[in-house]
Scaffold this active site. Structure first.
Site, short mmCIF file in Angstrom:
data_model
loop_
_atom_site.label_atom_id
_atom_site.label_comp_id
_atom_site.label_asym_id
_atom_site.label_seq_id
_atom_site.Cartn_x
_atom_site.Cartn_y
_atom_site.Cartn_z
N LYS B 95 32.31 -6.65 -0.45
CA LYS B 95 31.37 -5.53 -0.41
C LYS B 95 32.21 -4.26 -0.25
O LYS B 95 32.83 -4.05 0.79
CB LYS B 95 30.38 -5.67 0.75
CG LYS B 95 29.45 -4.47 0.85
CD LYS B 95 28.46 -4.57 1.98
CE LYS B 95 27.81 -3.22 2.23
NZ LYS B 95 26.95 -3.20 3.42
N ALA B 182 21.06 -1.24 2.93
CA ALA B 182 21.06 -0.13 3.90
C ALA B 182 19.70 0.52 4.06
O ALA B 182 19.03 0.87 3.10
CB ALA B 182 22.08 0.93 3.53
N GLY B 183 19.30 0.63 5.31
CA GLY B 183 18.09 1.38 5.66
C GLY B 183 16.81 0.57 5.67
O GLY B 183 15.79 1.06 6.14
N ASN B 204 20.65 -6.01 7.91
CA ASN B 204 21.41 -6.31 9.13
C ASN B 204 20.71 -5.74 10.36
O ASN B 204 20.09 -6.47 11.13
CB ASN B 204 22.84 -5.76 9.02
CG ASN B 204 23.71 -6.15 10.21
OD1 ASN B 204 23.26 -6.69 11.20
ND2 ASN B 204 24.98 -5.88 10.11
#
Lengths: 66, 255
Positions: B95, B182-183, B204
């Site tokens: 990543k 993300a987010g 996550n």
């Protein structure tokens, strides 16, 4: 001889290979990577790579992250 | 089934390993999520105090590991980190994340493109974390990226899909899998991304910081499955006017 491991000074009584160094500093050899003077040394060369006076070793491990 | 490079995944939920309160909770949450691809970061070993071995529980869980280049501020640092990651975890999957600014952690598009070109040539399976920029995503695809990972909102913000309209363009145009990263703050965000046609999502923080990460991981698993199923079934078209779902037969007119 003196070497640096992750910016920490280490005194060695005799020259060690990278493989022996890990044992000396009680670190596992799984999940880690090693560089000597910013040159990455692949795992299959750890037992043949002997450290020299003043070498700067970077020891990296995998940790939690996203 | 989702295929990225040479791997096939039954689960379209990828998870991170950061911010969990304990190793055990992390391992249990990942198992509950059914995720088959799990991110990890790199750090320098602290010779005096290093007890946080999270590799063992992940290997026991049988998941694929996806090291990231978090901490890299430019392409050169990312390439160095990538090679260390490949050595440490014995995988060429990566990543790629390059964020020079710690406040917003937004990815640097120019350095990310440069690093993607080089790392692809070096044989890495590159999964670049980028802003939801459709032009950049096409450039990354041409540069050899195995997928693209556009953000919904800043890392760890739980703000959800602030980039929704741009994600739709990316999904429409992409020839490589699109993983929304993300987010994503809630299972409904994840379901929404999947309904839009994302190939997978990476979650996550939303799982790790929940009061009950294991239950939350299950909720995300179900949301991703539901969202994907809805996408495959085909959502109805939208209209600003009502479209009657009951027959307007005026049967009460004579009462």
């Amino acid at each position: 001889m003196q070497i640096m491991v992750n910016d920490q000074l280490l005194q060695l009584s005799s020259p060690l290979t990278l493989q022996q160094l890990l044992k000396e500093i009680n670190q596992p050899d799984k999940g880690v990577a090693l560089a000597v003077n910013r040159q990455i040394i692949s795992r299959n060369r750890w037992s043949a790579h002997t450290l020299l006076e003043g070498d700067e070793i970077t020891l990296i491990k995998a940790t939690a992250g996203g | 089934m989702l295929t990225i490079a040479d791997k096939t995944f039954s689960s379209r939920l990828f998870t991170g390993t950061g911010k969990f309160s304990s190793r055990q909770t992390m391992a249990d949450a990942i198992t509950a999520s059914a995720s088959e691809l799990v991110t990890m970061a790199l750090k320098r070993v602290d010779l005096n105090n290093d007890q946080d071995d999270i590799l063992e529980p992940l290997l026991n869980a049988g998941v694929n590991l996806l090291p990231n280049t978090s901490g890299a501020r430019n392409a050169d640092e990312a390439i160095y980190a990538a090679q260390l990651a490949r050595e440490a975890l014995q995988t060429n999957w990566l990543k790629l994340e390059i964020h020079p600014d710690p406040k917003y952690l937004l990815p640097d598009p120019i350095e990310t493109l440069k690093a993607t070109e080089k790392l692809s040539e070096m044989g890495f399976v590159v999964m670049p974390y980028v802003h939801a920029d459709p032009v950049l995503c096409k450039r990354l695809e041409e540069a050899g990226a195995a997928c693209v990972m556009p953000l919904g909102s800043p890392i760890g913000s739980n703000l959800g899909l602030k980039t929704k309209e741009f994600l739709e363009i990316i999904i429409e145009q992409s020839n490589v899998p699109v993983v929304v990263d993300a987010g994503i703050g809630s299972p409904s965000d994840a379901a929404k991304a999947m309904e839009l046609g994302a190939d997978a999502v990476l979650v996550n923080t939303a799982i790790a910081v929940s009061r009950n990460p294991i239950a939350m991981a299950t909720a995300f698993k179900e949301a991703v499955t539901a969202g994907r199923r809805a996408y495959e079934a085909g959502l109805g078209s939208r209209s600003l006017q009502a479209e009657a779902s009951s027959p307007l037969t005026a049967f009460l007119d004579t009462i």
